[in-house]
Design a protein around this motif. Sequence first.
Motif, short mmCIF file in Angstrom:
data_model
loop_
_atom_site.label_atom_id
_atom_site.label_comp_id
_atom_site.label_asym_id
_atom_site.label_seq_id
_atom_site.Cartn_x
_atom_site.Cartn_y
_atom_site.Cartn_z
N THR A 1 0.42 -27.72 -1.86
CA THR A 1 1.09 -28.94 -1.50
C THR A 1 0.46 -29.96 -1.78
O THR A 1 0.63 -31.16 -1.95
CB THR A 1 2.31 -28.91 -0.55
N LYS B 1 1.17 -35.78 -0.82
CA LYS B 1 1.49 -34.45 -1.32
C LYS B 1 3.04 -34.11 -2.27
O LYS B 1 3.79 -35.27 -2.36
CB LYS B 1 2.64 -34.51 0.64
N THR C 1 5.73 -26.56 -4.09
CA THR C 1 4.12 -25.76 -4.00
C THR C 1 3.57 -24.90 -5.11
O THR C 1 4.43 -24.36 -5.75
CB THR C 1 4.44 -24.14 -2.50
#
Length: 190
Positions: A181, A153, A157
């Motif tokens: 993400t 992750k 973004t």
Amino acid sequence: MKKTALLVGLLFVLFTSAMAQTFRGLDKSPMDMAYYPDDYAHDRKFAPAKIGTDKAMVRVTYSRPAKNGRELFGKLAPFGKVWRVGANEAPEIKFYGDVTIGNKKIPAGTYALLAIPNETEWTIIISSDLDQWGAYSYNPALDVARVTVPVQKSDTTLENFSIQFAKKDPKSAMMYMGWDTTVVAVPMSF
């Protein structure tokens, strides 16, 4: 003489209007290329000292869809189903020499790049089935290799789906694929 000139002019108008071409508009998911070494084609022309004697090892041609506020993984690209890794045609990955991904040896050549995304890992698929739109005609019998990689992750973004390579050491690299993400890293050795 006037008749000949008029006839030539009329034929010219008819010929040029018959040859008129209409082009479709810009694609919403533009096509891009990623190289290893990173930015190889550009540097080969404009910064040859940067690449030195390095040769191209891998090239991926793919489309770059935008997030546009959509829910991506698990929705647009459903978990557990084969995805074309981007948009439009399944991406093509070209290996200029033999490569090992995970522990799978792959001969030099051009292949389709697909994936099966899941929440915690992706299965990366190298297929010999080129020139397919999306993954709608995907045939597992044509798989050359499958490798599972963990999902990472990102704190930021990524609006457009992206692929980029990074050197690990003189004989290996990572192919990063990211969108929103979600990031996966695919190890390759040459």
